[in-house]
Design an enzyme around this catalytic site. Structure first.
Site, PDB file in Angstrom:
ATOM      1  N   HIS A 114      -3.111 -15.549  -6.930  1.00 26.18           N
ATOM      2  CA  HIS A 114      -3.372 -15.087  -5.674  1.00 26.18           C
ATOM      3  C   HIS A 114      -4.209 -15.798  -4.864  1.00 26.18           C
ATOM      4  CE1 HIS A 114      -4.498 -12.298  -2.351  1.00 26.18           C
ATOM      5  NE2 HIS A 114      -3.378 -11.428  -2.670  1.00 26.18           N
ATOM      6  N   HIS A 161       3.167 -10.687  -1.491  1.00 23.69           N
ATOM      7  CA  HIS A 161       2.489  -9.657  -0.877  1.00 23.69           C
ATOM      8  C   HIS A 161       2.676  -9.960   0.633  1.00 23.69           C
ATOM      9  CE1 HIS A 161      -0.823  -9.458  -3.952  1.00 23.69           C
ATOM     10  NE2 HIS A 161       0.310  -9.041  -4.619  1.00 23.69           N
ATOM     11  N   CYS A 165       0.919 -14.502  -0.654  1.00 25.25           N
ATOM     12  CA  CYS A 165       0.322 -13.684   0.250  1.00 25.25           C
ATOM     13  C   CYS A 165       0.132 -13.832   1.535  1.00 25.25           C
ATOM     14  CB  CYS A 165      -1.306 -13.099  -0.258  1.00 25.25           C
ATOM     15  SG  CYS A 165      -2.115 -11.728   0.906  1.00 25.25           S
ATOM     16  N   ASP A 190       1.917  -5.131   1.490  1.00 25.16           N
ATOM     17  CA  ASP A 190       0.598  -5.201   1.093  1.00 25.16           C
ATOM     18  C   ASP A 190      -0.239  -4.281   2.322  1.00 25.16           C
ATOM     19  OD1 ASP A 190      -1.644  -5.779  -0.311  1.00 25.16           O
ATOM     20  OD2 ASP A 190      -1.668  -7.791   0.164  1.00 25.16           O
ATOM     21  N   HIS A 191      -1.069  -3.536   1.760  1.00 25.78           N
ATOM     22  CA  HIS A 191      -2.102  -2.863   2.593  1.00 25.78           C
ATOM     23  C   HIS A 191      -1.283  -1.857   3.546  1.00 25.78           C
ATOM     24  CE1 HIS A 191      -5.388  -6.193   1.728  1.00 25.78           C
ATOM     25  NE2 HIS A 191      -4.960  -5.451   0.613  1.00 25.78           N
ATOM     26  N   TYR A 248      -4.681   1.275   0.885  1.00 28.81           N
ATOM     27  CA  TYR A 248      -3.709   1.542  -0.174  1.00 28.81           C
ATOM     28  C   TYR A 248      -3.386   2.893   0.198  1.00 28.81           C
ATOM     29  CZ  TYR A 248      -3.985  -2.932  -2.275  1.00 28.81           C
ATOM     30  OH  TYR A 248      -3.996  -4.364  -2.520  1.00 28.81           O
TER      31      TYR A 248
HETATM   32  C1  DNO Z   1      -5.956  -7.167  -2.196  1.00 31.28           C
HETATM   33  C2  DNO Z   1      -5.342  -7.641  -3.185  1.00 31.28           C
HETATM   34  C3  DNO Z   1      -6.257  -8.517  -4.114  1.00 31.28           C
HETATM   35  C4  DNO Z   1      -5.470  -9.107  -5.316  1.00 31.28           C
HETATM   36  C5  DNO Z   1      -6.383  -9.703  -6.294  1.00 31.28           C
HETATM   37  C6  DNO Z   1      -5.406 -10.483  -6.941  1.00 31.28           C
HETATM   38  O1  DNO Z   1      -5.312  -6.349  -1.595  1.00 31.28           O
HETATM   39  O2  DNO Z   1      -4.188  -8.387  -2.972  1.00 31.28           O
HETATM   40  O3  DNO Z   1      -7.045  -7.354  -4.817  1.00 31.28           O
HETATM   41  O4  DNO Z   1      -5.047  -7.854  -6.242  1.00 31.28           O
HETATM   42  O5  DNO Z   1      -7.033 -10.732  -5.583  1.00 31.28           O
HETATM   43  O6  DNO Z   1      -6.049 -11.058  -8.225  1.00 31.28           O
END
Ligand code: DNO
Length: 387
Positions: free
Chosen positions: A233, A298, A271, A345-346, A363
């Site tokens: 990530h 992501h 991401c 994501d989020h 989340y």
């Molecule tokens: C945030 C996430 C991070 C991710 C870690 C992966 O939303 O994408 O917490 O899970 O960095 O190791």
């Protein structure tokens, strides 16, 4: 794209049944109760896997098996910690899970200054404010040497901002950085945090990259042998904070990463939120370039501001062109003949999310459901127009 949703386990206020109703087929989770650096035993893995499967879902990706600080620093018992990591890879593979996300960010995982930043429509978003980060570093944790990290203009603005902050606002800022985020290290206090940061004195970007390369050369052969894909990530935000080196921020960094060891198991979590906060990253171009190294997606969209601050916008708004991103993904999947696991994501805290103060920031159910629904529609439209 394989549609997935992150789940933080039994304590998550968003249930597996909610994920099913959101229309996702996959779950992204971790053994959050196992301490960082310990072995993931098969019995524990299978409990979670069976639970997910009994809800009619699949455990698509592990996010994350975290990397112990001693491995990042190559100190203390790091060789034992690497051996543990290899064993965990073998164990998850034997339980039938073949995808692992991880990161190599020192001390802190992802970082925000606001977890509930009010948007005009009444929902709330995550925000990283450069001036507030400087307030935290200069006046709350009182870090030495901040003049090397911030321009005098930002430091000046931080001084003024700090003088106007109420004690509640100062506490909110400290908690957002040290305690707020799910999936990260344990809650921290300022003295512990300072000690952890001090361990990185003298550790340059180059050294940290060399330590990452060492780690990968140890674990990737084990992953490959077991058919496991590892997906790093990127650092979030994609620049140094607290004077700590951050090493996965740009196309160049990802070039280095894939160069550390040539293996189909050495890949990337692409991401778009983390990489998108760096205006130099051309995301559709990077998707094309890194192609089969991209094991996990992501998708989210940050709105960048001139001074380096950003907030998390709607998935289809913000500074990155989500249409071009999804088009690049769909084109790549067509070429590779695969579906890449993707999680929205989020999301904003919105509608009933706003009543649920126990939900993890970023989340909540409805905000992410909105993101997933928009992305799903975008993907369908692109596919129908392309093929
Ligand atoms: C945030 C996430 C991070 C991710 C870690 C992966 O939303 O994408 O917490 O899970 O960095 O190791």
């Amino acid at each position: 794209m394989e549609q997935t949703f992150r789940w933080f386990g039994e304590t998550d206020t968003v249930k597996l049944s909610d994920i099913k109703q959101a229309g996702a087929t996959g779950v992204v989770t971790a053994l959050h109760h196992i301490k960082n650096g310990e072995i993931w035993e098969k019995e524990e893995i299978l409990k979670v896997k069976n639970n997910i499967e009994s809800s009619g879902l699949t455990w698509s990706f592990i996010e994350s098996i975290p990397i112990h600080e001693n491995i990042k620093l190559q100190t203390g018992d790091y060789l034992q910690r690497i051996a543990n990591y290899k064993q965990s890879i073998k164990n998850v593979a034997e339980c039938g899970i073949k995808n692992i996300c991880y990161n190599f960010m020192p001390v802190l995982d992802w970082t925000r200054t606001h977890l509930y930043w009010k948007l005009n429509d009444g929902s709330t978003a995550l925000r990283f404010d450069k001036v507030e980060m400087a307030v935290f570093e200069c006046f709350i944790m009182k870090r030495q040497g901040i003049e090397n990290s911030y321009t005098s203009d930002i430091i000046e603005k931080a001084k003024i901002r700090f003088s106007k902050m109420s004690s509640e606002e100062k506490q909110r800022l400290e908690d957002s950085i040290l305690k707020g985020l799910p999936g990260t290290v344990d809650d921290l206090t300022i003295p512990i945090f300072k000690e952890m940061i001090a361990q990185y004195n003298g550790v340059s970007h180059q050294t940290l990259k060399a330590n990452l390369s060492y780690f990968l050369n140890e674990v990737i052969p084990v992953a490959e042998e077991n058919g496991v894909k590892m997906a790093i990530h990127p650092d979030d935000p994609p620049f140094d904070i607290m004077g700590l080196p951050r090493i996965i921020k740009s196309e160049k960094d990802l070039d280095d990463l894939v160069g550390f060891i040539d293996s189909p198991s050495n890949g990337i979590t692409f991401c778009t939120g983390s990489l998108g906060a760096n205006p130099e990253n051309n995301l559709p171009k990077m998707i094309e370039k890194f192609g089969d190294k991209i094991h996990f997606l992501h998708l989210r969209n940050v709105k960048r501001e001139a001074d380096g601050s950003f907030y998390e916008d709607n998935h289809l708004d913000g500074s990155s062109d989500m249409y071009e991103i999804v088009k690049a993904v769909v084109t790549l999947e067509n070429k590779r003949g695969v579906q890449i696991p993707m999680r929205p994501d989020h999301g904003h805290q919105m509608l009933n999310d706003l009543e649920n103060d126990k939900a993890y920031a970023g989340y909540t159910a409805i905000g992410r459901l909105r993101g997933l629904a928009e992305l799903r529609g975008l993907e369908l439209g692109i596919k129908k127009s392309l093929f």
